[in-house]
Scaffold this motif. Structure first.
Motif, PDB file in Angstrom:
ATOM      1  N   LEU A  41       0.835  -1.210   0.000  1.00  0.00           N
ATOM      2  CA  LEU A  41       0.000   0.000   0.000  1.00  0.00           C
ATOM      3  C   LEU A  41       0.861   1.247   0.000  1.00  0.00           C
ATOM      4  O   LEU A  41       2.016   1.231   0.425  1.00  0.00           O
ATOM      5  CB  LEU A  41      -0.910   0.005   1.238  1.00  0.00           C
ATOM      6  CG  LEU A  41      -1.903  -1.150   1.376  1.00  0.00           C
ATOM      7  CD1 LEU A  41      -2.670  -1.020   2.694  1.00  0.00           C
ATOM      8  CD2 LEU A  41      -2.868  -1.174   0.198  1.00  0.00           C
ATOM      9  N   SER A  42       0.273   2.341  -0.468  1.00  0.00           N
ATOM     10  CA  SER A  42       0.962   3.627  -0.385  1.00  0.00           C
ATOM     11  C   SER A  42       0.994   4.084   1.072  1.00  0.00           C
ATOM     12  O   SER A  42       0.298   3.533   1.933  1.00  0.00           O
ATOM     13  CB  SER A  42       0.239   4.674  -1.230  1.00  0.00           C
ATOM     14  OG  SER A  42      -1.044   4.972  -0.673  1.00  0.00           O
ATOM     15  N   ARG A  43       1.786   5.109   1.340  1.00  0.00           N
ATOM     16  CA  ARG A  43       1.901   5.612   2.711  1.00  0.00           C
ATOM     17  C   ARG A  43       0.537   6.019   3.248  1.00  0.00           C
ATOM     18  O   ARG A  43       0.163   5.637   4.367  1.00  0.00           O
ATOM     19  CB  ARG A  43       2.857   6.804   2.749  1.00  0.00           C
ATOM     20  CG  ARG A  43       2.895   7.506   4.105  1.00  0.00           C
ATOM     21  CD  ARG A  43       3.759   8.756   4.063  1.00  0.00           C
ATOM     22  NE  ARG A  43       3.754   9.452   5.342  1.00  0.00           N
ATOM     23  CZ  ARG A  43       2.859  10.351   5.713  1.00  0.00           C
ATOM     24  NH1 ARG A  43       1.849  10.651   4.897  1.00  0.00           N
ATOM     25  NH2 ARG A  43       2.954  10.947   6.893  1.00  0.00           N
ATOM     26  N   ASN A  44      -0.209   6.810   2.494  1.00  0.00           N
ATOM     27  CA  ASN A  44      -1.504   7.293   2.974  1.00  0.00           C
ATOM     28  C   ASN A  44      -2.492   6.156   3.174  1.00  0.00           C
ATOM     29  O   ASN A  44      -3.262   6.142   4.135  1.00  0.00           O
ATOM     30  CB  ASN A  44      -2.077   8.324   1.995  1.00  0.00           C
ATOM     31  CG  ASN A  44      -1.319   9.636   2.046  1.00  0.00           C
ATOM     32  OD1 ASN A  44      -0.651   9.938   3.036  1.00  0.00           O
ATOM     33  ND2 ASN A  44      -1.404  10.417   0.982  1.00  0.00           N
ATOM     34  N   GLN A  45      -2.471   5.173   2.260  1.00  0.00           N
ATOM     35  CA  GLN A  45      -3.386   4.039   2.382  1.00  0.00           C
ATOM     36  C   GLN A  45      -3.087   3.230   3.643  1.00  0.00           C
ATOM     37  O   GLN A  45      -3.996   2.833   4.370  1.00  0.00           O
ATOM     38  CB  GLN A  45      -3.280   3.151   1.137  1.00  0.00           C
ATOM     39  CG  GLN A  45      -3.872   3.763  -0.117  1.00  0.00           C
ATOM     40  CD  GLN A  45      -3.575   2.944  -1.362  1.00  0.00           C
ATOM     41  OE1 GLN A  45      -2.607   2.186  -1.415  1.00  0.00           O
ATOM     42  NE2 GLN A  45      -4.427   3.093  -2.369  1.00  0.00           N
ATOM     43  N   PHE A  46      -1.794   2.993   3.905  1.00  0.00           N
ATOM     44  CA  PHE A  46      -1.438   2.210   5.086  1.00  0.00           C
ATOM     45  C   PHE A  46      -1.748   2.987   6.359  1.00  0.00           C
ATOM     46  O   PHE A  46      -2.141   2.405   7.378  1.00  0.00           O
ATOM     47  CB  PHE A  46       0.038   1.830   5.051  1.00  0.00           C
ATOM     48  CG  PHE A  46       0.424   0.874   6.152  1.00  0.00           C
ATOM     49  CD1 PHE A  46       0.033  -0.459   6.110  1.00  0.00           C
ATOM     50  CD2 PHE A  46       1.163   1.318   7.250  1.00  0.00           C
ATOM     51  CE1 PHE A  46       0.371  -1.337   7.125  1.00  0.00           C
ATOM     52  CE2 PHE A  46       1.505   0.444   8.266  1.00  0.00           C
ATOM     53  CZ  PHE A  46       1.109  -0.885   8.207  1.00  0.00           C
ATOM     54  N   LEU A  47      -1.592   4.308   6.329  1.00  0.00           N
ATOM     55  CA  LEU A  47      -1.911   5.114   7.506  1.00  0.00           C
ATOM     56  C   LEU A  47      -3.403   5.100   7.792  1.00  0.00           C
ATOM     57  O   LEU A  47      -3.824   5.093   8.956  1.00  0.00           O
ATOM     58  CB  LEU A  47      -1.415   6.551   7.317  1.00  0.00           C
ATOM     59  CG  LEU A  47       0.089   6.770   7.496  1.00  0.00           C
ATOM     60  CD1 LEU A  47       0.446   8.224   7.238  1.00  0.00           C
ATOM     61  CD2 LEU A  47       0.544   6.347   8.892  1.00  0.00           C
ATOM     62  N   VAL A  48      -4.222   5.113   6.747  1.00  0.00           N
ATOM     63  CA  VAL A  48      -5.670   5.033   6.952  1.00  0.00           C
ATOM     64  C   VAL A  48      -6.039   3.684   7.574  1.00  0.00           C
ATOM     65  O   VAL A  48      -6.815   3.613   8.532  1.00  0.00           O
ATOM     66  CB  VAL A  48      -6.430   5.247   5.636  1.00  0.00           C
ATOM     67  CG1 VAL A  48      -7.922   4.931   5.802  1.00  0.00           C
ATOM     68  CG2 VAL A  48      -6.262   6.680   5.149  1.00  0.00           C
ATOM     69  N   LEU A  49      -5.469   2.598   7.025  1.00  0.00           N
ATOM     70  CA  LEU A  49      -5.693   1.270   7.598  1.00  0.00           C
ATOM     71  C   LEU A  49      -5.210   1.229   9.049  1.00  0.00           C
ATOM     72  O   LEU A  49      -5.899   0.688   9.933  1.00  0.00           O
ATOM     73  CB  LEU A  49      -4.958   0.216   6.769  1.00  0.00           C
ATOM     74  CG  LEU A  49      -4.974  -1.215   7.325  1.00  0.00           C
ATOM     75  CD1 LEU A  49      -6.401  -1.752   7.395  1.00  0.00           C
ATOM     76  CD2 LEU A  49      -4.083  -2.131   6.485  1.00  0.00           C
ATOM     77  N   SER A  50      -4.060   1.817   9.298  1.00  0.00           N
ATOM     78  CA  SER A  50      -3.517   1.849  10.662  1.00  0.00           C
ATOM     79  C   SER A  50      -4.433   2.633  11.585  1.00  0.00           C
ATOM     80  O   SER A  50      -4.647   2.250  12.746  1.00  0.00           O
ATOM     81  CB  SER A  50      -2.118   2.471  10.661  1.00  0.00           C
ATOM     82  OG  SER A  50      -1.246   1.735   9.834  1.00  0.00           O
ATOM     83  N   GLY A  51      -4.975   3.751  11.080  1.00  0.00           N
ATOM     84  CA  GLY A  51      -5.900   4.544  11.881  1.00  0.00           C
ATOM     85  C   GLY A  51      -7.123   3.746  12.289  1.00  0.00           C
ATOM     86  O   GLY A  51      -7.610   3.856  13.422  1.00  0.00           O
TER      87      GLY A  51
END
Length: 474
Positions: A41-51
């Motif tokens: 995943l891209s950085r933003n996508q992984f951060l959303v999943l992490s959130g």
């Protein structure tokens, strides 16, 4: 970009090697999946999943803590007759502080740093790395303290727990300092959102207190974490556990003078609360006693206060709800004041004493060895000040006093002045009361109170405390 992808790939290979070498005892299968997703995943996508993951976990932690404490309170307050409640008020607050101190000394080796200041210090001085033990230590300590009657709130321990969850998640997947700080804040946001079922207030809390310089793309993980925490709270918690107020009056611009005066009153009270907290903290630190003896001394003081004034027992939200529901007599029915004729002046004197002594009860709870925060005490005190102000206005002859609105606005005013967080206070009360038409009075009182607090001290008490310890968080 190629260098970044290469680092991710090498990190994944290292984790795969550890997984193959140690098996499931050292690496869980879902972590392997998330490491794979981190590479895909891209950085933003992984951060959303992490959130989402951090938000759900922190929200669940908040739900567990609130449910546990509510169950204990329900048994002590509603299942026992008055004569036995006196014994509970004597024994349990004392026991709560002593047990918490024992747990800290024996299980957690004396490590008991608590409160929002601890999160700020970890962000600025420890690269947002929070010890993994704080993912559960705050829950245990605050459940014992507040569950047994400590006059403090659960929101700060929930925020610290959420921050620890976010930080350790980021450490597990080797995220950068900026991303680790963002997920730390997301965990704290979800914790606050679950505690109050108020996602916007949780986001405002992160922006006002924890984060600076956040860009729009970083805003999204905070939002999804807050939504997840709030949803879990809404789905799992019973209605009487939720921080909700359904009774209020419509906003009338003619009542603005009430809110202006109340803003000044709550601002001055907030300063009183902060000064008493600081003096009690210095007093307890100056005692030449062991930590256990300090806990016993603080427990005795707290028990005495709870016996004389039962609303000081625990978080106090039930008392504030009684204000908004007009159930005034239930506030003092379990106190010794019930043996007096309950008139307007009896209630006023009782509430004045409760307001003045709340600062002492909270300070002795926290600084003598208990675990909790100032969220709930500031809201309780503000609601009491607002109700007291309404009673005084009615008693001197004013008609059509918006009693419930003054309770709600008083909560926001006191919280704004105590925590230096006016936006969090405004949105918290607006969300909790479905009172978006009260934005104007909420803003009036919160900003006045905040300006008064800033006039007395430019920085918040949490930062002052760290500065006194010689720890610079800037």
């Amino acid at each position: 970009m190629k260098i970044h992808n290469k680092k991710k790939y090498l990190s994944f290979l290292k984790f795969k090697r550890d997984f193959q070498e140690y098996g499931l005892e050292k690496a869980r299968s879902y972590e392997l999946i998330l490491h794979w997703l981190n590479n895909r995943l891209s950085r933003n996508q992984f951060l959303v999943l992490s959130g989402i993951l951090v938000g759900c976990t922190a929200g669940l932690a908040g739900v567990i803590l609130k449910t546990l404490v509510h169950t204990i309170h329900n048994f002590i307050i509603h299942k026992v007759h008055f004569e036995y409640q006196i014994l509970f008020y004597i024994v349990f607050p004392f026991l709560g502080i002593v047990l918490t101190t024992s747990i800290v000394l024996t299980i957690f080796k004396g490590q008991d740093r608590k409160g929002i200041g601890a999160i700020l210090y970890e962000i600025a001085q420890n690269s947002s790395i929070v010890a993994s033990v704080k993912m559960y230590s705050q829950i245990i300590q605050s459940a014992v303290t507040v569950g047994l009657g400590g006059s403090a709130g659960l929101e700060s321990p929930i925020a610290v727990t959420g921050a620890a969850i976010g930080s350790n998640y980021a450490q597990t997947y080797r995220l950068s300092y900026k991303e680790r700080t963002l997920l730390l804040a997301a965990g704290a946001t979800a914790g606050i959102a679950s505690a109050f079922n108020a996602p916007i207030a949780g986001i405002m809390f992160a922006f006002e207190i924890l984060l600076t310089g956040v860009v729009f793309t970083d805003f999204i993980p905070l939002v999804v974490a807050a939504v997840c925490g709030s949803l879990l709270s809404r789905i799992l918690l019973q209605e009487d556990v939720l921080f909700r107020f359904y009774t209020r009056e419509a906003f009338n611009y003619k009542n603005v003078p009430y809110y202006l005066i109340l803003g000044i009153v709550t601002g001055l009270y907030a300063r009183y609360f902060v000064v008493i907290s600081q003096k009690v903290e210095h007093f307890i630190k100056g005692l030449k006693l062991s930590r256990m003896r300090k806990a016993m001394f603080g427990g005795l003081v707290l028990s005495l206060l709870c016996v004389l004034f039962p609303p000081l027992f625990g978080e106090g939200y039930e008392t504030v709800k009684a204000f908004t529901n007009g159930n005034t007599h239930s506030i003092i029915k379990n106190s010794f004041f019930r043996y007096f004729e309950i008139g307007d002046w009896t209630i006023i004197i009782f509430l004045v004493l409760v307001c003045l002594l709340k600062a002492f009860a909270t300070s002795f709870t926290i600084f003598s060895g208990g675990n909790g925060g100032n969220f709930a005490p500031s809201l309780f005190a503000g609601g009491t000040v607002g109700y007291l102000f309404a009673l005084v206005c009615q008693h001197i002859g004013f008609t059509d006093v918006p009693v419930t609105n003054l309770v709600l606005v008083g909560m926001a005013g006191a919280m704004s002045g105590v925590l230096y967080a006016p936006l969090t206070a405004i949105f918290l009360i607006a969300e909790s009361s479905f009172g978006y038409d009260l934005f104007i009075p909420l803003m009036i009182a919160s900003i006045i109170s905040y300006l008064i607090a800033k006039w007395f001290s430019p920085i918040s008490p949490e930062l002052n405390s760290l500065a006194d310890e010689g720890k610079n968080i800037y």
